[in-house]
Write an enzyme that holds these catalytic residues in place. Sequence first.
Site, PDB file in Angstrom:
ATOM      1  N   ARG A 146      77.507  79.532  50.484  1.00 53.27           N
ATOM      2  CA  ARG A 146      78.485  80.131  51.382  1.00 53.27           C
ATOM      3  C   ARG A 146      78.963  81.509  50.919  1.00 53.27           C
ATOM      4  O   ARG A 146      79.109  82.426  51.720  1.00 53.27           O
ATOM      5  CB  ARG A 146      79.692  79.191  51.489  1.00 53.27           C
ATOM      6  CG  ARG A 146      80.687  79.612  52.532  1.00 53.27           C
ATOM      7  CD  ARG A 146      81.958  78.738  52.462  1.00 53.27           C
ATOM      8  NE  ARG A 146      81.749  77.364  52.161  1.00 53.27           N
ATOM      9  CZ  ARG A 146      81.733  76.370  53.069  1.00 53.27           C
ATOM     10  NH1 ARG A 146      81.942  76.636  54.336  1.00 53.27           N
ATOM     11  NH2 ARG A 146      81.528  75.126  52.701  1.00 53.27           N
ATOM     12  N   GLY A 172      79.919  76.397  45.456  1.00 50.47           N
ATOM     13  CA  GLY A 172      81.263  75.970  45.802  1.00 50.47           C
ATOM     14  C   GLY A 172      82.292  77.039  46.040  1.00 50.47           C
ATOM     15  O   GLY A 172      83.340  76.770  46.642  1.00 50.47           O
ATOM     16  N   TYR A 179      76.009  77.556  56.787  1.00 49.47           N
ATOM     17  CA  TYR A 179      76.258  76.270  57.439  1.00 49.47           C
ATOM     18  C   TYR A 179      76.527  76.441  58.941  1.00 49.47           C
ATOM     19  O   TYR A 179      77.273  75.674  59.535  1.00 49.47           O
ATOM     20  CB  TYR A 179      77.411  75.519  56.747  1.00 49.47           C
ATOM     21  CG  TYR A 179      77.173  75.381  55.261  1.00 49.47           C
ATOM     22  CD1 TYR A 179      76.145  74.592  54.786  1.00 49.47           C
ATOM     23  CD2 TYR A 179      77.945  76.092  54.337  1.00 49.47           C
ATOM     24  CE1 TYR A 179      75.889  74.487  53.421  1.00 49.47           C
ATOM     25  CE2 TYR A 179      77.698  75.995  52.965  1.00 49.47           C
ATOM     26  CZ  TYR A 179      76.663  75.189  52.527  1.00 49.47           C
ATOM     27  OH  TYR A 179      76.415  75.094  51.188  1.00 49.47           O
ATOM     28  N   CYS A 186      79.157  67.879  76.521  1.00 44.42           N
ATOM     29  CA  CYS A 186      80.006  66.861  77.097  1.00 44.42           C
ATOM     30  C   CYS A 186      80.710  66.032  76.020  1.00 44.42           C
ATOM     31  O   CYS A 186      80.411  64.858  75.826  1.00 44.42           O
ATOM     32  CB  CYS A 186      79.150  65.965  77.983  1.00 44.42           C
ATOM     33  SG  CYS A 186      80.103  64.747  78.833  1.00 44.42           S
ATOM     34  N   GLU A 187      81.570  66.698  75.264  1.00 42.30           N
ATOM     35  CA  GLU A 187      82.371  66.032  74.224  1.00 42.30           C
ATOM     36  C   GLU A 187      83.639  66.846  74.081  1.00 42.30           C
ATOM     37  O   GLU A 187      83.572  68.073  74.005  1.00 42.30           O
ATOM     38  CB  GLU A 187      81.660  66.089  72.855  1.00 42.30           C
ATOM     39  CG  GLU A 187      80.387  65.362  72.797  1.00 42.30           C
ATOM     40  CD  GLU A 187      80.239  64.550  71.525  1.00 42.30           C
ATOM     41  OE1 GLU A 187      81.259  64.294  70.844  1.00 42.30           O
ATOM     42  OE2 GLU A 187      79.107  64.183  71.246  1.00 42.30           O
ATOM     43  N   TYR A 226      84.528  69.422  60.735  1.00 41.73           N
ATOM     44  CA  TYR A 226      85.567  69.555  59.689  1.00 41.73           C
ATOM     45  C   TYR A 226      86.868  70.162  60.220  1.00 41.73           C
ATOM     46  O   TYR A 226      87.710  70.590  59.432  1.00 41.73           O
ATOM     47  CB  TYR A 226      85.094  70.472  58.553  1.00 41.73           C
ATOM     48  CG  TYR A 226      83.680  70.290  58.081  1.00 41.73           C
ATOM     49  CD1 TYR A 226      83.294  69.148  57.385  1.00 41.73           C
ATOM     50  CD2 TYR A 226      82.741  71.285  58.301  1.00 41.73           C
ATOM     51  CE1 TYR A 226      81.995  69.014  56.934  1.00 41.73           C
ATOM     52  CE2 TYR A 226      81.438  71.157  57.847  1.00 41.73           C
ATOM     53  CZ  TYR A 226      81.072  70.017  57.164  1.00 41.73           C
ATOM     54  OH  TYR A 226      79.792  69.887  56.719  1.00 41.73           O
TER      55      TYR A 226
HETATM   56  N1  LLP Z   1      74.646  73.072  45.037  1.00 34.58           N
HETATM   57  C1  LLP Z   1      74.748  71.810  45.506  1.00 34.58           C
HETATM   58  C2  LLP Z   1      74.218  70.711  44.696  1.00 34.58           C
HETATM   59  C3  LLP Z   1      75.354  71.586  46.745  1.00 34.58           C
HETATM   60  O1  LLP Z   1      75.454  70.342  47.190  1.00 34.58           O
HETATM   61  C4  LLP Z   1      75.856  72.671  47.498  1.00 34.58           C
HETATM   62  C5  LLP Z   1      76.473  72.459  48.802  1.00 34.58           C
HETATM   63  C6  LLP Z   1      75.709  73.969  46.983  1.00 34.58           C
HETATM   64  C7  LLP Z   1      75.118  74.120  45.737  1.00 34.58           C
HETATM   65  C8  LLP Z   1      76.186  75.187  47.695  1.00 34.58           C
HETATM   66  O2  LLP Z   1      77.568  75.146  47.878  1.00 34.58           O
HETATM   67  P1  LLP Z   1      78.354  76.431  48.448  1.00 34.58           P
HETATM   68  O3  LLP Z   1      78.243  77.514  47.421  1.00 34.58           O
HETATM   69  O4  LLP Z   1      77.708  76.826  49.716  1.00 34.58           O
HETATM   70  O5  LLP Z   1      79.728  75.940  48.637  1.00 34.58           O
HETATM   71  N2  LLP Z   1      78.288  71.903  55.584  1.00 34.58           N
HETATM   72  C9  LLP Z   1      79.475  72.181  54.810  1.00 34.58           C
HETATM   73  C10 LLP Z   1      79.172  72.572  53.399  1.00 34.58           C
HETATM   74  C11 LLP Z   1      78.355  71.534  52.654  1.00 34.58           C
HETATM   75  C12 LLP Z   1      78.020  71.939  51.252  1.00 34.58           C
HETATM   76  C13 LLP Z   1      77.055  70.992  50.650  1.00 34.58           C
HETATM   77  N3  LLP Z   1      76.627  71.307  49.327  1.00 34.58           N
HETATM   78  C14 LLP Z   1      80.310  73.226  55.536  1.00 34.58           C
HETATM   79  O6  LLP Z   1      79.907  73.678  56.604  1.00 34.58           O
HETATM   80  O7  LLP Z   1      81.388  73.589  55.073  1.00 34.58           O
END
Ligand code: LLP
Length: 422
Positions: free
Chosen positions: A267, A230, A365, A336-337, A308
């Site tokens: 991320r 997160g 991502y 085409c969007e 997003y």
């Molecule tokens: N652990 C779990 C259970 C998760 O669901 C996620 C991300 C992470 C860890 C890793 O989170 P991070 O450290 O990357 O924030 N597609 C979206 C992000 C979706 C994140 C989903 N879960 C975007 O492009 O912003």
Amino acid sequence: MFVCDDVPVADIARDAGTPVYVYSAGAIRDAYTSLDRALAGHPHAIHYALKAQSTLAILRLLRGLGSAADANSGGEIDVALRAGFLPSEIVFSGVGKTSEEIERAVALGVKTINVESAGELQRIEQTATRLGTRARVALRINPDIDPESHPHISTGMKTTKFGMSTREAMSLFGVIGRRPSLEAAGLHVHIGSQITSLEPLRKAAALAAGMARDLRHAGVSLDHVDVGGGLGISYDASPVPTFEAYARTILGELRHSPVQLLVEPGRALLGSAGILVTRVLDVKTQHGGKRFVVVDASMTELLRPALYQAFHRIQPVSEAGPSEPPETADVVGPVCETSDTLGVDRALPRLAVGDLLVIRDTGAYGFVMASNYNRRPLPPEVLVESRPSTELRAGPSTALRAGAWRIIRRRQTIEDQLALEE
Ligand code: LLP
């Protein structure tokens, strides 16, 4: 001129074509070691979240640094194993797990299955009983904490589908204690992604630490508390919390706890280590006066802006002359969007067809959310290795390119796509 670890991006674009994702091995290494060092005060494991980016070469690089893995599907478990992670280094998350996925995770004996509901716990128990084994489980808490991020990537509020209440979790730990085929390994909490305020993360860690303490008093000793991923990155150069501040915040809540700390960053390790390089296909001024720069990357390579309204800095690869005033334009793809817009009202130097642009902070991502919409091929990926590494030296010499960059995933062809069809 835009360079990635001393390698001119224009050279990569010339040889690998565009659009192309380019990652810096040095940046990934720096991020991983900084986070690891920041957490050094407490027993911990970094379970890199494969969902952010799961190309084998990147996973091998992270594993070589000591990372463990967080897999969110059977496919991610398979890829993690293929990259060399051991089952004991994998946590298996996911809000809906198929019976095949549960069976595979239980049979492999992964480090823990992060459990989302009472029903899922029961299915895991039945599977473990049938296989004559014991499944290690962690219960995922939904703490009802607002991560102050985009609603689409907020996962820890009671209006979302993830996890269970603390009350339900406490009662399910009692159930686990009575089932010989289940072992209570930990607690899991992941409240969302791209979180740039530490307070929600602190609250979630405090809640998990408090629950682990209550459970200990009740005779349930957990191995670990998993605070999820997160931590956000800066997409616009404004300051965001450092790994040190993040670690201080989390460890502040867990300092006196005997349990191991697990984190699942995606991320924060990969986001700023990757760029998407694209070429200008057309420049036009619409009859109302609005300017568009049409590029060869689109929502099929990078979905985040369309999904997003995410902001990514866009920069030309060649620097503009000092006298050139910037012009404002939308940077758009060929799909085409109208939502196929990568940047709105961007001040860019006057661009011509064939010029290269870099879309920054697309290491996480980006590629993983790419699609074949419009029958577009998945783009290639390049890893730049500025320093000599054992991984490069051990690899086949043909994989090495001048300037120490190599293609870690080739561009998909139409034949690759059609190979699956009748
Ligand atoms: N652990 C779990 C259970 C998760 O669901 C996620 C991300 C992470 C860890 C890793 O989170 P991070 O450290 O990357 O924030 N597609 C979206 C992000 C979706 C994140 C989903 N879960 C975007 O492009 O912003």
